[in-house]
Design a protein around this motif. Structure first.
Motif, PDB file in Angstrom:
ATOM      1  N   ILE A 205       0.832  -1.202   0.000  1.00  0.00           N
ATOM      2  CA  ILE A 205       0.000   0.000   0.000  1.00  0.00           C
ATOM      3  C   ILE A 205       0.866   1.252   0.000  1.00  0.00           C
ATOM      4  O   ILE A 205       0.590   2.232  -0.705  1.00  0.00           O
ATOM      5  N   GLY A 209       0.243   2.101  -3.564  1.00  0.00           N
ATOM      6  CA  GLY A 209      -1.139   2.513  -3.353  1.00  0.00           C
ATOM      7  C   GLY A 209      -1.668   3.504  -4.365  1.00  0.00           C
ATOM      8  O   GLY A 209      -2.786   3.364  -4.871  1.00  0.00           O
ATOM      9  N   THR A 244      -6.919  -4.248   6.696  1.00  0.00           N
ATOM     10  CA  THR A 244      -5.886  -3.378   6.116  1.00  0.00           C
ATOM     11  C   THR A 244      -6.209  -3.012   4.681  1.00  0.00           C
ATOM     12  O   THR A 244      -6.126  -1.842   4.285  1.00  0.00           O
ATOM     13  N   PHE A 248      -7.855   0.640   3.265  1.00  0.00           N
ATOM     14  CA  PHE A 248      -7.172   1.325   2.161  1.00  0.00           C
ATOM     15  C   PHE A 248      -8.150   1.648   1.038  1.00  0.00           C
ATOM     16  O   PHE A 248      -8.189   2.771   0.522  1.00  0.00           O
ATOM     17  N   GLU A 252      -8.993   5.518   0.218  1.00  0.00           N
ATOM     18  CA  GLU A 252      -8.229   6.056  -0.904  1.00  0.00           C
ATOM     19  C   GLU A 252      -8.736   5.672  -2.299  1.00  0.00           C
ATOM     20  O   GLU A 252      -8.302   6.256  -3.287  1.00  0.00           O
TER      21      GLU A 252
END
Length: 284
Positions: A205, A209, A244, A248, A252
């Motif tokens: 990430i 990411g 996790t 994310f 995002e």
């Protein structure tokens, strides 16, 4: 805000006209389409991927309320024979052109192994293998740029691009906005790193990411007989916590396509609900 989808060749072996209503009924709104694995009665050679075929499929998916998240073309981009490699590149060019007509913004691929068998060998980890892969990939990315399509590479622990650092090198070396990442967390795991998987996911990430275009979800079980991990549907194996990755996505990647892999027709909906519950419980 996450769009869960299904890898179609994990569903029933039915004509597309019968399959898509079932997929939509199970609550999936997008799909991973690999023509060679899903549409068995229609050729998928470069010459068969005509505008007419693309628009037929496009309308069929639209009628069923399903987006084609990614057009899969998982071929060995490190094949050691140049003649065969030329034919492989032609298939990528054809899939990119087809995706542009299909209303699908992305062609997905893994990164290959430098052997005929397409299996792990020590040479996968070498700089020479990475350089050869990048050389093969560059003209394919240029084709994607011409058609306005994203080419998404998927890091896999047993392939040439085996971790986040290696993937970052490829992205930086090629330097194209049309080259992004298909993030499959489980595919980045091996027996060597599976017990520190949260570190692996966090590094991916951090390094990749901003370039993640899509996510794959699945779980795994340990195959002690051959020392490998075997993939299975999300919530069906050892990996139980997806927080996790889901956090994310929530923070995002609004409306990101997230397709499930290694499900069965019997458990696909349960796998989706398992992930949806964790996603809903994630905090921003």
């Amino acid at each position: 805000m996450i769009q869960f989808g299904l890898r179609l060749h994990d569903a029933e072996k039915l004509p597309m006209e019968q399959l898509l209503p079932l997929v939509r009924k199970r609550g999936f709104t997008c799909a991973h389409l690999a023509l060679s694995k899903t549409v068995k009665d229609v050729p998928c050679t470069p010459s068969a991927l005509t505008p007419g075929y693309a628009l037929y499929l496009r309308h069929l998916f639209e009628q069923n309320g399903i987006d084609i998240a990614v057009l899969g073309n998982y071929l060995n981009l490190a094949y050691p024979d140049e003649t065969v490699l030329d034919a492989i590149r032609e298939k990528y060019y054809a899939h990119i052109r087809f995706a542009s007509l299909l209303g699908c913004g992305m062609v997905g691929t893994e990164t290959g192994c430098p052997n005929v068998e397409y299996k792990y060998c020590p040479e996968c980890r070498t700089d020479a293998a990475l350089a050869a892969f990048i050389k093969t990939l560059k003209p394919i990315v240029r084709c994607a740029e011409q058609y306005g399509v994203t080419l998404a590479i998927e890091p896999v622990a047993r392939h040439i691009v085996y971790d986040a650092k290696r993937a970052r090198t490829v992205l930086d070396e090629i330097g194209s906005h049309n080259l992004q990442i298909l993030f499959d967390p489980v595919n980045m795991l091996s027996m060597e790193n599976v017990d520190r998987r949260e570190e692996v996911f966090a590094e991916a990430i951090e390094l990749l990411g901003k370039d993640v275009a899509m996510i794959h979800f699945k779980a795994f079980v340990r195959q002690n007989a051959d020392g490998q991990l075997k993939a299975c549907g999300a919530g069906q194996g050892e990996m139980e916590n997806y927080t996790t990755i889901l956090r994310f996505a929530k923070q995002e990647k609004p409306y990101v396509f997230a397709t499930l892999e290694n499900t069965t027709p019997e458990n696909a909906e349960a796998c989706r609900l398992y992930l949806q519950k964790q996603y809903d419980e994630c905090l921003y």
